[in-house]
Design a protein around this motif. Structure first.
Motif, PDB file in Angstrom:
ATOM      1  N   LEU A  48       0.927  -1.206   0.038  1.00 35.77           N
ATOM      2  CA  LEU A  48       0.004  -0.028   0.139  1.00 35.77           C
ATOM      3  C   LEU A  48       0.848   1.303  -0.083  1.00 35.77           C
ATOM      4  O   LEU A  48       1.892   1.238   0.727  1.00 35.77           O
ATOM      5  CB  LEU A  48      -1.045  -0.064   1.094  1.00 35.77           C
ATOM      6  CG  LEU A  48      -1.802   1.178   1.294  1.00 35.77           C
ATOM      7  CD1 LEU A  48      -3.055   1.024   0.683  1.00 35.77           C
ATOM      8  CD2 LEU A  48      -2.126   1.501   2.985  1.00 35.77           C
ATOM      9  N   ASP A  52      -2.861   5.208  -2.917  1.00 35.96           N
ATOM     10  CA  ASP A  52      -3.939   4.168  -2.764  1.00 35.96           C
ATOM     11  C   ASP A  52      -4.712   4.711  -1.657  1.00 35.96           C
ATOM     12  O   ASP A  52      -5.960   4.609  -1.936  1.00 35.96           O
ATOM     13  CB  ASP A  52      -3.349   2.811  -2.297  1.00 35.96           C
ATOM     14  CG  ASP A  52      -2.388   2.254  -3.220  1.00 35.96           C
ATOM     15  OD1 ASP A  52      -3.039   2.081  -4.209  1.00 35.96           O
ATOM     16  OD2 ASP A  52      -1.452   1.741  -2.809  1.00 35.96           O
ATOM     17  N   ILE A  90     -10.307  -1.327  -0.324  1.00 38.66           N
ATOM     18  CA  ILE A  90      -9.032  -1.731  -0.858  1.00 38.66           C
ATOM     19  C   ILE A  90      -8.627  -3.064  -0.327  1.00 38.66           C
ATOM     20  O   ILE A  90      -8.174  -3.821  -1.248  1.00 38.66           O
ATOM     21  CB  ILE A  90      -7.968  -0.596  -0.072  1.00 38.66           C
ATOM     22  CG1 ILE A  90      -8.220   0.894  -0.684  1.00 38.66           C
ATOM     23  CG2 ILE A  90      -6.426  -1.007  -0.584  1.00 38.66           C
ATOM     24  CD1 ILE A  90      -7.238   1.815  -0.127  1.00 38.66           C
TER      25      ILE A  90
END
Length: 223
Positions: A48, A52, A90
């Motif tokens: 990540l 993001d 996510i």
């Protein structure tokens, strides 16, 4: 933010750098890169980055920070993204955690680690925070990204996150200190200060260490 202090807590001025004494000297003024590994019992591991998180809605909140050793810093202003939004938008689609992967482990750049059940992390007030008191996080308080879980004692709100793991059991987690000092949930309202001993009793173990520990951590930042 609560209008009154939880059982056993005492309000202090300021918001000190604090933790297990073994970690006092593990301070660096340099901010590590924002690259967090997501892995565990998932179909796809990934890293990540700050980019993001940009599409996620930002959340500002004021909350108290309760240290397990009985001190509390009141009315801190945090900003970041909800962990719930991070997970749903996510982690779930990109990593595809396996059924039952509800044991979440966080690891820090200084070697500290913490765990919380996924259901606790999905609460409205749990943040992945990058700002404190209207300013970007500094290294002392966990830059570039830290967890804020106000309903839990402060050692769950891990700083400088470098990895978030999703597991189907707790065999991948080893407490950073003595086992009795790490409660799996550490909820402030229930005074879950540790294992095996009542929370009110642990107050008397921890409280005499507060001032000395604050001075130790302050000294290591100045050196």
């Amino acid at each position: 933010m609560s209008s009154e202090l939880p059982p056993g807590q005492i309000a202090i001025d300021g918001f000190p750098r604090f933790g297990l004494t073994d970690y006092a000297a593990r301070y660096s003024p340099d901010i590590p890169p924002m690259e967090i590994k997501i892995y565990g019992d998932v179909e796809n591991s990934f890293s990540l980055t700050a980019d993001d998180l940009v599409p996620l809605a930002r959340q500002d909140q004021r909350s108290d920070f309760h240290c397990v050793t009985t001190w509390t810093s009141l009315d801190l202003a945090w900003s970041g993204v909800r962990f719930r939004d991070f997970y749903e938008n996510i982690v779930a689609p990109k990593a595809s955690p396996k059924d039952g992967a509800t044991h979440v482990v966080f690891r820090s750049h200084d070697g500290f680690r913490a765990r919380l059940p996924l259901e606790d992390l999905l609460a409205d007030d749990v943040l992945l925070a990058d700002s404190l008191q209207g300013q970007p996080l500094c290294p002392v308080h966990g830059a570039p990204l830290r967890l804020i879980a106000p309903a839990h004692y402060g050692y769950k709100s891990i700083k400088q996150i470098k990895a978030i793991e999703f597991w189907t059991d707790n065999t991948h987690f080893r407490p950073p200190a003595l086992k009795f000092m790490d409660h799996p949930r550490a909820r402030v309202a229930f005074e879950e200060r540790g294992l095996w001993f009542p929370g009110w009793l642990l107050r008397y173990l921890y409280r005499p260490l507060v001032r000395k520990t604050i001075r130790l951590f302050e000294r290591t930042v100045k050196e």
